[in-house]
Design an enzyme around this catalytic site. Structure first.
Site, PDB file in Angstrom:
ATOM      1  N   GLY A 142       0.793  -1.214   0.000  1.00 36.41           N
ATOM      2  CA  GLY A 142       0.000   0.000   0.000  1.00 36.41           C
ATOM      3  C   GLY A 142       0.829   1.269   0.000  1.00 36.41           C
ATOM      4  O   GLY A 142       0.457   2.265  -0.629  1.00 36.41           O
TER       5      GLY A 142
ATOM      6  N   ARG B 174      11.639  -0.934   6.885  1.00 35.65           N
ATOM      7  CA  ARG B 174      12.331  -1.466   8.050  1.00 35.65           C
ATOM      8  C   ARG B 174      13.826  -1.225   7.859  1.00 35.65           C
ATOM      9  O   ARG B 174      14.360  -1.390   6.750  1.00 35.65           O
ATOM     10  CB  ARG B 174      12.053  -2.970   8.221  1.00 35.65           C
ATOM     11  CG  ARG B 174      10.658  -3.313   8.715  1.00 35.65           C
ATOM     12  CD  ARG B 174      10.450  -2.866  10.157  1.00 35.65           C
ATOM     13  NE  ARG B 174       9.172  -3.291  10.714  1.00 35.65           N
ATOM     14  CZ  ARG B 174       8.063  -2.566  10.700  1.00 35.65           C
ATOM     15  NH1 ARG B 174       8.073  -1.379  10.103  1.00 35.65           N
ATOM     16  NH2 ARG B 174       6.954  -3.008  11.273  1.00 35.65           N
TER      17      ARG B 174
ATOM     18  N   ASP C 177      13.421   6.991   8.060  1.00 38.43           N
ATOM     19  CA  ASP C 177      12.495   6.968   9.197  1.00 38.43           C
ATOM     20  C   ASP C 177      12.693   5.706  10.022  1.00 38.43           C
ATOM     21  O   ASP C 177      12.158   5.600  11.125  1.00 38.43           O
ATOM     22  CB  ASP C 177      11.034   7.041   8.716  1.00 38.43           C
ATOM     23  CG  ASP C 177      10.068   7.242   9.873  1.00 38.43           C
ATOM     24  OD1 ASP C 177      10.273   8.193  10.647  1.00 38.43           O
ATOM     25  OD2 ASP C 177       9.118   6.433  10.018  1.00 38.43           O
TER      26      ASP C 177
ATOM     27  N   GLU D 278      17.636  -0.018  15.875  1.00 40.30           N
ATOM     28  CA  GLU D 278      16.599   0.958  16.207  1.00 40.30           C
ATOM     29  C   GLU D 278      16.152   0.742  17.646  1.00 40.30           C
ATOM     30  O   GLU D 278      15.815  -0.399  17.988  1.00 40.30           O
ATOM     31  CB  GLU D 278      15.416   0.807  15.254  1.00 40.30           C
ATOM     32  CG  GLU D 278      14.374   1.904  15.365  1.00 40.30           C
ATOM     33  CD  GLU D 278      13.298   1.827  14.295  1.00 40.30           C
ATOM     34  OE1 GLU D 278      12.110   1.737  14.671  1.00 40.30           O
ATOM     35  OE2 GLU D 278      13.645   1.842  13.096  1.00 40.30           O
TER      36      GLU D 278
ATOM     37  N   HIS E  36      11.192   7.009  13.418  1.00 38.03           N
ATOM     38  CA  HIS E  36      10.078   6.076  13.155  1.00 38.03           C
ATOM     39  C   HIS E  36       8.740   6.738  13.486  1.00 38.03           C
ATOM     40  O   HIS E  36       7.929   6.208  14.245  1.00 38.03           O
ATOM     41  CB  HIS E  36      10.254   4.778  13.938  1.00 38.03           C
ATOM     42  CG  HIS E  36       9.619   3.588  13.262  1.00 38.03           C
ATOM     43  ND1 HIS E  36      10.142   2.321  13.345  1.00 38.03           N
ATOM     44  CD2 HIS E  36       8.505   3.485  12.491  1.00 38.03           C
ATOM     45  CE1 HIS E  36       9.375   1.479  12.656  1.00 38.03           C
ATOM     46  NE2 HIS E  36       8.381   2.176  12.127  1.00 38.03           N
TER      47      HIS E  36
END
Length: 336
Positions: free
Chosen positions: A168, A249, A273, A278, A297
């Site tokens: 999407g 990711r 992002d 992380e 993120h």
């Protein structure tokens, strides 16, 4: 109007491009639905609006909406204690945090759904923002402490772009960049055409796609196939001056190779992002790179995700009760 109500009106789910069909399996056994570990009022209301009987976990529970992404151990324990659960709704579009659990439960007869497509619009919007920022040299300019007059900065109009992934986010991003007359190549598992893309190539032809890319946007799910997909050889395949944006990711990109490509100047810039690791530790080279912009993120904030996840819960609770099809059904074989 509350923030959540405002966000509900602004965003809608976006389905990924057709290509590889997920195995559907049998329809799950309906029954009471539990929302765990945190049953936010918006989620409870969404499930009940679809006709679901929302109750605390018990032997009668047949549907489970899982609202935590902190790891799979707690969810594994709930499933072990309640074997009658036949449908599980996971909270995020990416399900890599649950990859081990999903592999262990392959073939158990349960229906698994995720939020894939639900958050595509805000994430695609953030991808566009990062792309424009990097092309316009904003990572370097926001660090400036004095007036630095130069002629650096490029336009997105007419650019050659590669989008890795066809979910999407990719579909929505193609719509957003259409006014810029971007010539886009999509790289994905299947070579089925993607509306809005000039061509579609499979992962084994990634380097071919990258050969003339000015912009590369990573929007693919993290799987065994995509982990480290953008590494040293991929950066070497890009032309000098290309830029990278990652809203998928962090582990899809080899961080060490990214740092080296940015330091060499061959990669002109990056907008991230997501990172690997992380959270990105203080003092990491990516924080110090003048041609890199890192956001923590936040492509889809809670104000955006809560109403969108509530909508996904309502849709899938209805499907659980036999009304319509499940959205975001997970293909346990593919891992997403």
């Amino acid at each position: 109007m509350s923030t959540g109500e405002s966000a509900t009106g602004r965003h809608r789910p976006v389905a990924g491009a057709p290509g590889v069909a997920a195995r559907t399996g049998a329809r799950p056994e309906p029954g009471p639905v539990a929302i765990e570990p945190e049953a936010q009022p918006a989620f409870v209301a969404a499930a009940r609006s679809a006709g679901a009987d929302v109750q605390p976990l018990s032997a009668a529970t047949r549907g489970l909406v899982w609202t935590s992404s902190s790891g799979e151990g707690d969810l594994e324990a709930v499933l072990a204690a309640h074997p009658g659960i036949s449908w599980v709704q996971l909270p995020w579009a990416g399900v890599d945090a649950f990859s081990g659990l999903l592999a262990r439960h392959r073939g158990d007869g349960r229906t698994w759904t995720s939020a894939k497509g639900a958050y595509a619009q805000p994430v695609a919007e953030h991808a566009l923002a990062l792309t424009l920022a990097v092309l316009r040299e904003l990572p370097r300019r926001v660090r400036a402490t004095g007036w630095e007059a130069d002629e650096r900065g490029r336009s997105l109009y007419g650019a050659r772009a590669v989008i890795v992934g066809a979910g999407g986010i990719a579909v929505e991003l193609l719509r957003l960049v259409a006014p810029f007359d971007v010539r886009a190549t999509v790289v994905r598992r299947a070579d089925a055409p993607v509306p809005g893309a000039a061509r579609t190539l499979t992962f084994d032809r990634l380097h071919e796609a990258l050969a003339d890319a000015e912009v590369v946007v990573v929007a693919a799910a993290l799987t065994a196939e995509t982990r480290g997909l953008l590494g040293a050889s991929a950066f070497a395949a890009m032309p000098d001056g290309a830029v990278l944006v990652n809203v998928a990711r962090g582990a899809v990109v080899d961080t060490d190779a990214l740092v080296a490509a940015l330091a060499s100047g061959r990669l002109a810039g990056a907008g991230l992002d997501v990172t690997e690791p992380e959270p990105l530790p203080s003092g990491h080279p990516l924080w110090r790179a003048s041609n890199c912009l890192v956001t923590p993120h936040v492509a889809d904030t809670e104000a955006m995700t809560v109403p969108l996840f509530a909508r996904r819960i309502a849709e899938n609770a209805a499907a659980f009760l036999g009304h319509g099809a499940f959205a975001g059904r997970i293909d346990l074989g593919a891992g997403y």
